[in-house]
Write an enzyme that holds these catalytic residues in place. Structure first.
Site, PDB file in Angstrom:
ATOM      1  N   ASP A  13       0.850  -1.190   0.000  1.00 54.01           N
ATOM      2  CA  ASP A  13       0.000   0.000   0.000  1.00 54.01           C
ATOM      3  C   ASP A  13       0.890   1.246   0.000  1.00 54.01           C
ATOM      4  OD1 ASP A  13      -1.703   2.088   0.646  1.00 54.01           O
ATOM      5  OD2 ASP A  13      -2.565   1.096   2.398  1.00 54.01           O
ATOM      6  N   ILE A  14       0.728   2.084  -1.000  1.00 52.88           N
ATOM      7  CA  ILE A  14       1.617   3.247  -1.148  1.00 52.88           C
ATOM      8  C   ILE A  14       1.441   4.256  -0.010  1.00 52.88           C
ATOM      9  CG2 ILE A  14       0.135   4.734  -2.583  1.00 52.88           C
ATOM     10  CD1 ILE A  14       2.694   5.134  -4.382  1.00 52.88           C
ATOM     11  N   ASP A  37      -6.139   6.564  -5.482  1.00 48.29           N
ATOM     12  CA  ASP A  37      -6.579   7.944  -5.215  1.00 48.29           C
ATOM     13  C   ASP A  37      -7.423   7.990  -3.933  1.00 48.29           C
ATOM     14  OD1 ASP A  37      -7.043  10.637  -5.631  1.00 48.29           O
ATOM     15  OD2 ASP A  37      -8.398  10.376  -7.342  1.00 48.29           O
ATOM     16  N   SER A 124      -2.618   4.144 -14.114  1.00 43.36           N
ATOM     17  CA  SER A 124      -3.537   3.755 -15.202  1.00 43.36           C
ATOM     18  C   SER A 124      -3.845   2.263 -15.295  1.00 43.36           C
ATOM     19  CB  SER A 124      -3.034   4.230 -16.592  1.00 43.36           C
ATOM     20  OG  SER A 124      -3.283   5.590 -16.776  1.00 43.36           O
ATOM     21  N   THR A 125      -3.243   1.436 -14.435  1.00 46.39           N
ATOM     22  CA  THR A 125      -3.457  -0.015 -14.604  1.00 46.39           C
ATOM     23  C   THR A 125      -4.654  -0.550 -13.818  1.00 46.39           C
ATOM     24  OG1 THR A 125      -1.971  -0.702 -12.805  1.00 46.39           O
ATOM     25  CG2 THR A 125      -0.986  -0.373 -14.981  1.00 46.39           C
ATOM     26  N   GLY A 126      -5.416   0.346 -13.188  1.00 38.78           N
ATOM     27  CA  GLY A 126      -6.624  -0.083 -12.484  1.00 38.78           C
ATOM     28  C   GLY A 126      -7.847   0.262 -13.307  1.00 38.78           C
TER      29      GLY A 126
HETATM   30  N1  AR6 Z   1      -1.360   1.500  -2.976  1.00 34.02           N
HETATM   31  C1  AR6 Z   1      -0.726   1.239  -4.127  1.00 34.02           C
HETATM   32  N2  AR6 Z   1      -1.364   0.910  -5.274  1.00 34.02           N
HETATM   33  C2  AR6 Z   1      -2.704   0.827  -5.233  1.00 34.02           C
HETATM   34  C3  AR6 Z   1      -3.460   1.068  -4.057  1.00 34.02           C
HETATM   35  C4  AR6 Z   1      -2.729   1.422  -2.880  1.00 34.02           C
HETATM   36  N3  AR6 Z   1      -3.332   1.691  -1.737  1.00 34.02           N
HETATM   37  N4  AR6 Z   1      -4.774   0.890  -4.361  1.00 34.02           N
HETATM   38  C5  AR6 Z   1      -4.840   0.523  -5.649  1.00 34.02           C
HETATM   39  N5  AR6 Z   1      -3.597   0.471  -6.183  1.00 34.02           N
HETATM   40  P1  AR6 Z   1      -6.321   2.925  -9.943  1.00 34.02           P
HETATM   41  P2  AR6 Z   1      -5.989   4.352 -12.514  1.00 34.02           P
HETATM   42  C6  AR6 Z   1      -3.179   0.117  -7.546  1.00 34.02           C
HETATM   43  O1  AR6 Z   1      -7.626   2.360 -10.378  1.00 34.02           O
HETATM   44  O2  AR6 Z   1      -6.100   3.073 -13.260  1.00 34.02           O
HETATM   45  C7  AR6 Z   1      -9.442   6.585  -9.430  1.00 34.02           C
HETATM   46  O3  AR6 Z   1     -10.796   6.494  -9.115  1.00 34.02           O
HETATM   47  C8  AR6 Z   1      -4.103  -0.682  -8.417  1.00 34.02           C
HETATM   48  O4  AR6 Z   1      -3.982  -2.064  -8.130  1.00 34.02           O
HETATM   49  O5  AR6 Z   1      -6.188   3.429  -8.565  1.00 34.02           O
HETATM   50  O6  AR6 Z   1      -4.881   5.293 -12.857  1.00 34.02           O
HETATM   51  C9  AR6 Z   1      -9.027   7.998  -9.847  1.00 34.02           C
HETATM   52  O7  AR6 Z   1      -9.791   8.990  -9.191  1.00 34.02           O
HETATM   53  C10 AR6 Z   1      -3.586  -0.349  -9.805  1.00 34.02           C
HETATM   54  O8  AR6 Z   1      -2.496  -1.208 -10.147  1.00 34.02           O
HETATM   55  O9  AR6 Z   1      -5.870   4.161 -10.908  1.00 34.02           O
HETATM   56  C11 AR6 Z   1      -9.285   7.990 -11.313  1.00 34.02           C
HETATM   57  O10 AR6 Z   1     -10.617   8.306 -11.616  1.00 34.02           O
HETATM   58  C12 AR6 Z   1      -3.030   1.061  -9.665  1.00 34.02           C
HETATM   59  O11 AR6 Z   1      -3.005   1.340  -8.260  1.00 34.02           O
HETATM   60  C13 AR6 Z   1      -8.979   6.565 -11.732  1.00 34.02           C
HETATM   61  O12 AR6 Z   1      -9.171   5.769 -10.563  1.00 34.02           O
HETATM   62  C14 AR6 Z   1      -3.848   2.124 -10.364  1.00 34.02           C
HETATM   63  O13 AR6 Z   1      -5.228   1.815 -10.228  1.00 34.02           O
HETATM   64  C15 AR6 Z   1      -7.544   6.385 -12.165  1.00 34.02           C
HETATM   65  O14 AR6 Z   1      -7.375   5.086 -12.654  1.00 34.02           O
END
Ligand code: AR6
Length: 181
Positions: A13-14, A37, A124-126
């Site tokens: 967890d970041i 986020d 961007s990978t979520g």
């Molecule tokens: N620590 C580290 N990495 C994480 C955590 C954490 N606590 N939680 C999730 N990840 P995403 P995006 C990873 O969806 O694709 C938001 O709603 C996750 O597994 O968070 O850039 C924003 O407001 C994945 O690999 O971000 C935007 O609307 C990575 O973080 C949108 O999502 C990114 O997943 C951005 O989408």
């Protein structure tokens, strides 16, 4: 310090990472959201959102690939850098370059603020559905190229939340530094 010692692959967890700054995978409104986020705003408290609102009031929304900086509220870091990754729509709309810009613009801001250690999530990978393997290659290559030309940033942490990203980044790291001491 050798390049391979300036890049680390972490799992978890970041919001728990101690560094000068962590990067948030935000959206252009900077008003928070889900995923990383949501986790950052929850752990950091309302100060971060207040500063994001001030930034949007002054300069408008944050465009894809751009980055802005705020303080970090209750997080164990000095700054949060918010960047907006591209939504994956097949790869022909400039997504690769936009993703690379997220890393470059975040690192540029870090240098301007005297940040020496910085942690990135897998932008961007979520929810934005960028293919993980391609995103990891772009992230790693962009950061590596940047560090080769910069001497002030001592540590970049790629913080992987899921097992697949963690494995991908380790594979890329090992391949990149296979022949170095
Ligand atoms: N620590 C580290 N990495 C994480 C955590 C954490 N606590 N939680 C999730 N990840 P995403 P995006 C990873 O969806 O694709 C938001 O709603 C996750 O597994 O968070 O850039 C924003 O407001 C994945 O690999 O971000 C935007 O609307 C990575 O973080 C949108 O999502 C990114 O997943 C951005 O989408």
């Amino acid at each position: 310090m050798e390049l391979k010692d300036r890049i680390s692959i972490l799992k978890g967890d970041i919001t728990k990472v101690a560094a000068d700054a962590i990067v948030n995978a935000a959206n252009s409104s900077l008003m928070g959201g889900g995923g990383v986020d949501g986790a950052i705003h929850r752990a950091g408290g309302k100060r971060i959102l207040e500063e994001c609102m001030e930034i949007v009031n002054i300069r408008g929304k944050c465009k894809t690939g751009e980055a802005v900086i705020t303080s970090a509220g209750d997080l164990p870091v000095r700054y949060v850098i918010h960047t907006v990754g591209p939504v994956w729509t097949g790869g022909k709309s400039g997504e690769n370059e936009q993703l690379s810009n997220c890393y470059i613009n975040s690192l540029d801001l870090a240098v301007k603020h005297g940040i020496e250690s910085i942690a990135f999530p897998n932008i961007s990978t979520g929810v934005y559905h960028f293919p993980r393997a391609e995103a990891a290659e772009i992230a790693f290559r962009t950061v590596r190229d940047f560090l080769e030309k910069n001497e002030t940033i001592t540590n970049v942490y790629f913080v992987c939340f899921d097992e697949e990203n963690y494995a991908l980044y380790n594979e890329i790291y090992n391949r990149a530094f296979a022949y170095s001491e």
